[in-house]
Design a protein around this motif. Structure first.
Motif, short mmCIF file in Angstrom:
data_model
loop_
_atom_site.label_atom_id
_atom_site.label_comp_id
_atom_site.label_asym_id
_atom_site.label_seq_id
_atom_site.Cartn_x
_atom_site.Cartn_y
_atom_site.Cartn_z
N ALA A 102 24.45 38.01 55.41
CA ALA A 102 25.87 37.74 55.25
C ALA A 102 25.98 36.39 54.56
O ALA A 102 25.34 35.42 54.99
CB ALA A 102 26.57 37.71 56.60
N THR A 103 26.78 36.32 53.49
CA THR A 103 26.82 35.12 52.67
C THR A 103 28.24 34.78 52.22
O THR A 103 29.13 35.63 52.24
CB THR A 103 25.95 35.30 51.40
OG1 THR A 103 26.35 36.52 50.73
CG2 THR A 103 24.48 35.39 51.74
N TRP A 104 28.41 33.53 51.82
CA TRP A 104 29.60 33.11 51.09
C TRP A 104 29.17 32.78 49.66
O TRP A 104 28.14 32.13 49.46
CB TRP A 104 30.22 31.85 51.70
CG TRP A 104 30.83 32.03 53.05
CD1 TRP A 104 30.33 31.57 54.24
CD2 TRP A 104 32.08 32.66 53.37
NE1 TRP A 104 31.18 31.90 55.28
CE2 TRP A 104 32.26 32.56 54.78
CE3 TRP A 104 33.06 33.31 52.60
CZ2 TRP A 104 33.38 33.08 55.43
CZ3 TRP A 104 34.17 33.83 53.25
CH2 TRP A 104 34.32 33.70 54.65
N TRP A 146 33.81 33.04 48.77
CA TRP A 146 34.12 34.47 48.72
C TRP A 146 33.14 35.21 49.63
O TRP A 146 31.92 35.06 49.50
CB TRP A 146 33.98 34.99 47.30
CG TRP A 146 34.74 36.27 47.07
CD1 TRP A 146 34.48 37.48 47.63
CD2 TRP A 146 35.89 36.45 46.23
NE1 TRP A 146 35.39 38.41 47.21
CE2 TRP A 146 36.27 37.80 46.35
CE3 TRP A 146 36.63 35.61 45.41
CZ2 TRP A 146 37.35 38.34 45.67
CZ3 TRP A 146 37.70 36.13 44.73
CH2 TRP A 146 38.06 37.49 44.86
N PRO A 147 33.63 36.01 50.60
CA PRO A 147 32.74 36.72 51.52
C PRO A 147 31.90 37.75 50.78
O PRO A 147 32.38 38.42 49.86
CB PRO A 147 33.70 37.38 52.51
CG PRO A 147 34.99 37.50 51.77
CD PRO A 147 35.07 36.33 50.83
N SER A 148 30.66 37.90 51.22
CA SER A 148 29.73 38.76 50.49
C SER A 148 28.56 39.17 51.37
O SER A 148 28.32 38.58 52.43
CB SER A 148 29.21 38.02 49.25
OG SER A 148 28.67 36.75 49.63
N VAL A 149 27.84 40.17 50.91
CA VAL A 149 26.57 40.56 51.51
C VAL A 149 25.53 40.46 50.40
O VAL A 149 25.78 40.86 49.26
CB VAL A 149 26.63 41.98 52.11
CG1 VAL A 149 26.95 43.04 51.06
CG2 VAL A 149 25.33 42.32 52.83
N LEU A 191 30.16 40.79 46.24
CA LEU A 191 31.37 40.12 46.70
C LEU A 191 32.39 41.16 47.13
O LEU A 191 32.76 42.04 46.34
CB LEU A 191 31.96 39.25 45.58
CG LEU A 191 31.24 37.93 45.26
CD1 LEU A 191 29.85 38.16 44.70
CD2 LEU A 191 32.07 37.11 44.28
N PHE A 192 32.83 41.07 48.37
CA PHE A 192 33.76 42.06 48.90
C PHE A 192 35.10 42.01 48.16
O PHE A 192 35.68 40.94 47.98
CB PHE A 192 33.99 41.83 50.40
CG PHE A 192 32.74 42.00 51.23
CD1 PHE A 192 31.88 43.06 51.01
CD2 PHE A 192 32.44 41.10 52.24
CE1 PHE A 192 30.73 43.22 51.76
CE2 PHE A 192 31.31 41.25 53.00
CZ PHE A 192 30.44 42.32 52.76
N ASP A 193 35.56 43.19 47.74
CA ASP A 193 36.89 43.34 47.15
C ASP A 193 37.08 42.47 45.90
O ASP A 193 38.20 42.03 45.61
CB ASP A 193 37.98 43.00 48.18
CG ASP A 193 37.80 43.76 49.48
OD1 ASP A 193 37.53 44.97 49.41
OD2 ASP A 193 37.88 43.13 50.55
N ALA A 223 38.00 33.40 53.81
CA ALA A 223 38.43 33.17 52.42
C ALA A 223 39.72 33.90 52.11
O ALA A 223 40.81 33.36 52.20
CB ALA A 223 37.32 33.60 51.46
N PHE A 224 39.64 35.17 51.77
CA PHE A 224 40.81 35.90 51.28
C PHE A 224 41.20 36.97 52.29
O PHE A 224 40.85 38.13 52.15
CB PHE A 224 40.51 36.51 49.91
CG PHE A 224 39.95 35.51 48.95
CD1 PHE A 224 40.68 34.39 48.60
CD2 PHE A 224 38.69 35.67 48.42
CE1 PHE A 224 40.17 33.46 47.72
CE2 PHE A 224 38.17 34.74 47.53
CZ PHE A 224 38.91 33.64 47.19
#
Length: 322
Positions: free
Chosen positions: A227-229, A243-246, A266-268, A320-321
């Protein structure tokens, strides 16, 4: 004059004197930062340039070329962070066979005296240098008394009762203990780089990724799914936030990859990041990198990874968003 130089030899770069600090600086952790900041403060007090000497490749990489140890920080990131700490010049010395054959006294005369006109030299605890690691703080002090500079060893920096070291940080990262790694580094652990084009396989599976490659021979300190930013990406209103991401860091065994690659989904996010510089901050380890029997099996696991990462990041203080 460029702020970066590579060679041991050459003309004087600081004819009126300098304050020099020396180290490998892999990770640029709290101990390294204390050393550099102290050298910079001394240089400012003496109205002299502050010079940092480091090496590329790192000495431990040179001597273990067939089984390189993991590196915490890329060369570019190391230079950028050293400059932010206030160094006026950086000697990124080529660590090659010629340098390993240069004994400690020759290094002092050619680099510290002739090249940099050092007035003070600062090193970390247990620092060794020169052929067969024959030089230490006592050699520096003895030669300094002869050649006109003072040599000092900075006190160790401790966290949780133990000395801060790159080894401790690697161990924390490999254990997925990012909180400890952040305490030792003085910042969250992250990998930065310019987004490169890949095979676009993730896009066909519904998971487009921003890909960061590594310099030839560099071994990352991590491997697995995280799990990353992601930092450096414009959000709503062109505001740059995390930005939230995997993310996956490894060799992609399911598709027969060979070189390490960092792939961040990056999610969405809907945009083009090719050529942009981003930074991927690691928050939590989800699992090991695995080889799946086929792409559908891989995709099913990616669904589970993404859901887990979203959940973990939704509870992180840097949402984040939403």
């Amino acid at each position: 004059m460029s702020r970066l130089f590579r060679d041991v030899g050459g003309g004087p770069r600081c004819p009126h004197g300098s304050v020099v600090c020396i180290g490998a600086f892999d990770g640029l952790h709290l101990g390294h930062q204390a050393l550099v900041r102290h050298a910079v403060a001394r240089a400012r007090a003496m109205d002299l340039p502050a010079v940092g000497l480091t090496f590329e490749p790192l000495p431990r990489e040179f001597f273990a070329a067939d089984a390189r140890p993991p590196r915490l920080l890329s060369t570019r990131a190391r230079i950028e962070r050293l400059l932010v700490l206030g160094l006026d010049q950086i000697g990124l010395l080529r660590f090659n066979r010629a340098l390993t054959c240069l004994d400690a006294e020759a290094f002092v005369r050619r680099v510290l005296v002739q090249r940099l006109s050092a007035r003070e030299v600062w090193v970390g605890p247990g620092f060794r240098f020169g052929k067969a690691r024959g030089g230490d703080i006592e050699v520096l002090r003895r030669m300094g008394a002869e050649l006109g500079f003072a040599a000092h060893e900075i006190a160790p920096v401790a966290v949780d009762g133990e000395r801060v070291s790159s080894t401790r940080i690697r161990e924390a990262l490999q254990a997925g203990d990012f909180a400890t790694a952040a305490r030792l580094l003085g910042r969250p652990y992250a990998i930065s780089g310019r987004v490169a084009r890949g095979r676009q396989l993730g896009r066909t599976l519904g998971y487009p990724t921003a890909n960061l490659r590594f310099a030839a021979g560099m071994v990352p300190a991590l491997s697995g799914i995280y799990a990353t930013w992601v930092h450096g990406v414009a959000g709503p209103g062109d505001e740059r936030r995390a930005w939230p991401s995997v993310s996956s860091l490894g060799t992609r065994p399911t598709v027969d990859g060979t070189e390490p690659l960092l792939e961040a989904h990056l999610f969405d996010f809907d945009g083009d990041l090719y050529g942009h510089r981003i930074e991927v901050e690691f928050v939590a380890r989800l699992r090991d990198e695995l080889k799946f029997s086929d792409l559908p099996a891989l995709t099913e696991q990616m669904h589970r990874d993404a859901a887990q990462a979203r959940d973990l990041l939704s509870h992180d203080q840097r949402r984040a968003f939403a």
